[in-house]
Design a protein around this motif. Sequence first.
Motif, PDB file in Angstrom:
ATOM      1  N   LYS A 116    -100.247  64.633 -32.712  1.00 31.08           N
ATOM      2  CA  LYS A 116     -99.216  65.424 -32.042  1.00 31.08           C
ATOM      3  C   LYS A 116     -98.980  66.785 -32.692  1.00 31.08           C
ATOM      4  CE  LYS A 116     -96.738  61.301 -30.445  1.00 31.08           C
ATOM      5  NZ  LYS A 116     -95.453  60.548 -30.475  1.00 31.08           N
ATOM      6  N   LYS A 117     -99.169  66.889 -34.005  1.00 26.66           N
ATOM      7  CA  LYS A 117     -98.839  68.128 -34.702  1.00 26.66           C
ATOM      8  C   LYS A 117     -99.998  68.738 -35.470  1.00 26.66           C
ATOM      9  CE  LYS A 117     -94.184  66.323 -35.688  1.00 26.66           C
ATOM     10  NZ  LYS A 117     -93.236  66.025 -36.790  1.00 26.66           N
ATOM     11  N   GLY A 118    -101.072  67.984 -35.692  1.00 32.33           N
ATOM     12  CA  GLY A 118    -102.158  68.440 -36.540  1.00 32.33           C
ATOM     13  C   GLY A 118    -102.988  69.557 -35.932  1.00 32.33           C
ATOM     14  N   LEU A 119    -103.944  70.040 -36.718  1.00 26.05           N
ATOM     15  CA  LEU A 119    -104.790  71.138 -36.270  1.00 26.05           C
ATOM     16  C   LEU A 119    -105.636  70.760 -35.057  1.00 26.05           C
ATOM     17  CD1 LEU A 119    -106.027  72.570 -39.706  1.00 26.05           C
ATOM     18  CD2 LEU A 119    -104.211  73.460 -38.228  1.00 26.05           C
ATOM     19  N   ILE A 120    -105.932  69.472 -34.884  1.00 28.74           N
ATOM     20  CA  ILE A 120    -106.748  69.053 -33.742  1.00 28.74           C
ATOM     21  C   ILE A 120    -105.922  68.908 -32.474  1.00 28.74           C
ATOM     22  CG2 ILE A 120    -108.354  67.830 -35.261  1.00 28.74           C
ATOM     23  CD1 ILE A 120    -107.061  65.211 -34.241  1.00 28.74           C
ATOM     24  N   SER A 121    -104.601  68.992 -32.593  1.00 26.05           N
ATOM     25  CA  SER A 121    -103.728  68.839 -31.425  1.00 26.05           C
ATOM     26  C   SER A 121    -103.535  70.183 -30.725  1.00 26.05           C
ATOM     27  CB  SER A 121    -102.379  68.270 -31.847  1.00 26.05           C
ATOM     28  OG  SER A 121    -101.659  69.217 -32.617  1.00 26.05           O
ATOM     29  N   ASP A 122    -102.818  70.137 -29.612  1.00 27.78           N
ATOM     30  CA  ASP A 122    -102.499  71.356 -28.848  1.00 27.78           C
ATOM     31  C   ASP A 122    -101.165  71.969 -29.247  1.00 27.78           C
ATOM     32  OD1 ASP A 122    -104.859  71.006 -27.433  1.00 27.78           O
ATOM     33  OD2 ASP A 122    -103.900  69.774 -25.891  1.00 27.78           O
ATOM     34  N   SER A 123    -100.571  71.467 -30.313  1.00 33.71           N
ATOM     35  CA  SER A 123     -99.246  71.950 -30.710  1.00 33.71           C
ATOM     36  C   SER A 123     -99.322  73.402 -31.170  1.00 33.71           C
ATOM     37  CB  SER A 123     -98.686  71.076 -31.833  1.00 33.71           C
ATOM     38  OG  SER A 123     -97.496  71.636 -32.348  1.00 33.71           O
ATOM     39  N   PRO A 124     -98.401  74.237 -30.741  1.00 37.44           N
ATOM     40  CA  PRO A 124     -98.392  75.642 -31.204  1.00 37.44           C
ATOM     41  C   PRO A 124     -98.007  75.774 -32.677  1.00 37.44           C
ATOM     42  CG  PRO A 124     -96.456  75.184 -29.859  1.00 37.44           C
ATOM     43  CD  PRO A 124     -97.333  73.980 -29.749  1.00 37.44           C
ATOM     44  N   ASP A 125     -97.417  74.713 -33.224  1.00 41.06           N
ATOM     45  CA  ASP A 125     -96.996  74.749 -34.624  1.00 41.06           C
ATOM     46  C   ASP A 125     -97.978  74.023 -35.539  1.00 41.06           C
ATOM     47  OD1 ASP A 125     -94.656  76.074 -33.852  1.00 41.06           O
ATOM     48  OD2 ASP A 125     -93.621  74.176 -33.462  1.00 41.06           O
ATOM     49  N   SER A 126     -99.203  73.813 -35.083  1.00 45.25           N
ATOM     50  CA  SER A 126    -100.172  73.028 -35.862  1.00 45.25           C
ATOM     51  C   SER A 126    -100.505  73.697 -37.200  1.00 45.25           C
ATOM     52  CB  SER A 126    -101.443  72.811 -35.046  1.00 45.25           C
ATOM     53  OG  SER A 126    -102.035  74.062 -34.697  1.00 45.25           O
ATOM     54  N   VAL A 127    -100.657  75.020 -37.193  1.00 50.70           N
ATOM     55  CA  VAL A 127    -100.983  75.724 -38.431  1.00 50.70           C
ATOM     56  C   VAL A 127     -99.819  75.634 -39.414  1.00 50.70           C
ATOM     57  CG1 VAL A 127    -101.565  77.948 -39.442  1.00 50.70           C
ATOM     58  CG2 VAL A 127    -102.566  77.288 -37.251  1.00 50.70           C
ATOM     59  N   SER A 128     -98.609  75.793 -38.900  1.00 52.86           N
ATOM     60  CA  SER A 128     -97.429  75.683 -39.754  1.00 52.86           C
ATOM     61  C   SER A 128     -97.302  74.269 -40.321  1.00 52.86           C
ATOM     62  CB  SER A 128     -96.176  76.045 -38.961  1.00 52.86           C
ATOM     63  OG  SER A 128     -95.006  75.825 -39.726  1.00 52.86           O
ATOM     64  N   PHE A 129     -97.598  73.267 -39.494  1.00 49.83           N
ATOM     65  CA  PHE A 129     -97.525  71.882 -39.939  1.00 49.83           C
ATOM     66  C   PHE A 129     -98.533  71.631 -41.065  1.00 49.83           C
ATOM     67  CE2 PHE A 129     -99.047  67.439 -39.436  1.00 49.83           C
ATOM     68  CZ  PHE A 129     -97.870  66.785 -39.777  1.00 49.83           C
ATOM     69  N   PHE A 130     -99.750  72.116 -40.907  1.00 51.54           N
ATOM     70  CA  PHE A 130    -100.766  71.937 -41.948  1.00 51.54           C
ATOM     71  C   PHE A 130    -100.363  72.674 -43.226  1.00 51.54           C
ATOM     72  CE2 PHE A 130    -104.641  73.418 -44.105  1.00 51.54           C
ATOM     73  CZ  PHE A 130    -105.234  72.195 -44.389  1.00 51.54           C
ATOM     74  N   ALA A 131     -99.786  73.863 -43.071  1.00 57.81           N
ATOM     75  CA  ALA A 131     -99.365  74.630 -44.246  1.00 57.81           C
ATOM     76  C   ALA A 131     -98.290  73.889 -45.022  1.00 57.81           C
ATOM     77  CB  ALA A 131     -98.867  76.009 -43.817  1.00 57.81           C
ATOM     78  N   TRP A 132     -97.347  73.274 -44.322  1.00 56.56           N
ATOM     79  CA  TRP A 132     -96.282  72.543 -45.014  1.00 56.56           C
ATOM     80  C   TRP A 132     -96.799  71.251 -45.643  1.00 56.56           C
ATOM     81  CZ3 TRP A 132     -92.135  74.213 -47.066  1.00 56.56           C
ATOM     82  CH2 TRP A 132     -91.501  75.330 -46.542  1.00 56.56           C
ATOM     83  N   GLN A 133     -97.863  70.682 -45.098  1.00 57.26           N
ATOM     84  CA  GLN A 133     -98.486  69.538 -45.776  1.00 57.26           C
ATOM     85  C   GLN A 133     -99.049  69.967 -47.126  1.00 57.26           C
ATOM     86  OE1 GLN A 133     -97.094  67.018 -43.555  1.00 57.26           O
ATOM     87  NE2 GLN A 133     -98.839  66.043 -44.575  1.00 57.26           N
ATOM     88  N   CYS A 134     -99.667  71.146 -47.147  1.00 59.59           N
ATOM     89  CA  CYS A 134    -100.199  71.675 -48.416  1.00 59.59           C
ATOM     90  C   CYS A 134     -99.076  72.021 -49.388  1.00 59.59           C
ATOM     91  CB  CYS A 134    -101.065  72.909 -48.153  1.00 59.59           C
ATOM     92  SG  CYS A 134    -102.515  72.614 -47.118  1.00 59.59           S
ATOM     93  N   ILE A 135     -98.018  72.669 -48.854  1.00 61.76           N
ATOM     94  CA  ILE A 135     -96.890  73.043 -49.715  1.00 61.76           C
ATOM     95  C   ILE A 135     -96.212  71.794 -50.270  1.00 61.76           C
ATOM     96  CG2 ILE A 135     -94.600  74.111 -49.735  1.00 61.76           C
ATOM     97  CD1 ILE A 135     -95.670  76.105 -47.645  1.00 61.76           C
TER      98      ILE A 135
END
Length: 385
Positions: free
Chosen positions: A252-271
């Motif tokens: 639903k939120k990852g880079l492989i999804s269609d979510s517009p916030d996917s990049v932000s979600f991945f960045a916060w996983q790293c942070i």
Amino acid sequence: MTGFIYPVIVGWVWGGGWLGDSNSEGKGFHDFAGSGVVHLTGGVAGFIGALVIGPRHGKEKKIADRKNVFDDCETQEWISRQQSPVEVEWWVNELQNDDTFEINSFPFIVFGTIMLIVSWLFFNGGSTMDLFKPRDSNPPKIMMCTLLSAAIGGITSAFLKPLINGTYSHNHRYDVGALTNGMLAGAVSITAAAIAASPGPPSLLDSLAASLTASHVKSGKASTLMTRSKHPKCMVHADFGGLLATGIFDNKKGLISDSPDSVSFFAWQCIGALSIMLWVTLISLPYFALMLKLNLLRVPLIHEIIGLDIAEMGAQARIDNLVAQAIYRAHQRNMKAQSYHELYRKVKDAKNEKTGLPDESPSRSAANDSLQSAVDINKINMEIE
């Protein structure tokens, strides 16, 4: 750890804190069952502890840094209490000169891993707190993801370790220790993404984590920093690959999804992963340093050499058996050394007779050079060792 370090991280992620996704004020960091909150926290703390305490006896980078156990007064006191102090002293000397770390029991390792993986299935599956979740996030699907990742991680690690370390042969094809460590690495990685990702893609990243675990176990020995055990549990648990896998493969939120916030979600996983590692380091480093300064972090050298099962658990009955085994092995080595030296002497005499050169001849070195090709001294020494 359980009183201060861990509760703070739990509050950040699962307690409505600034990092998690359980409230509207959080940044959206997602860790389903503790790949970061539990395992990364413990793994980083273990790594810091190993870094502070330093290599155990036999794993020093320089032999000159290795301490002599007989210089410790506690060693002499312990030996004097034994029934056969002369034999025990000889056995301790053999142990301190032996830097090979062999696994005590493969069956126990495998049995313990099976217990862990089975428990892991119910731990991850039960973390939903609901048996009637939708199909894409219900306990059976989570348990399937967990088992699949553990299996792929174990198989990948078992196959890659001999190839990475250059130890593959017909007698040493696969490593059971790498298999079990790879299974645990795979289970750790999937713990964060089991509820939000499909079974297949995260398992590929888990295989990468398992291969990295295998590549750092050099020739059956843990790396120098993994000082306390042959199996590098710090590396197994200090694995943030599962948090990255969540940022990539979340449906639903990852880079492989269609979510517009996917990049932000991945960045916060790293942070989030970096925040956990930073917090654990800032607290555990001064703690371990203080404990080391107070001489409360490391057991006496004699205990380290003979093993805590004897020194701390009172398994005194094992000493006689271990001493007898050491004497037998030493006798076998001496017999091999004598037989090889006799063979070396016979070949040497035969060469001297053939060349007609006496031992004191100026050309003796040339005969000895040809002798080297007949008898491989390196192989002899390896056999003796």
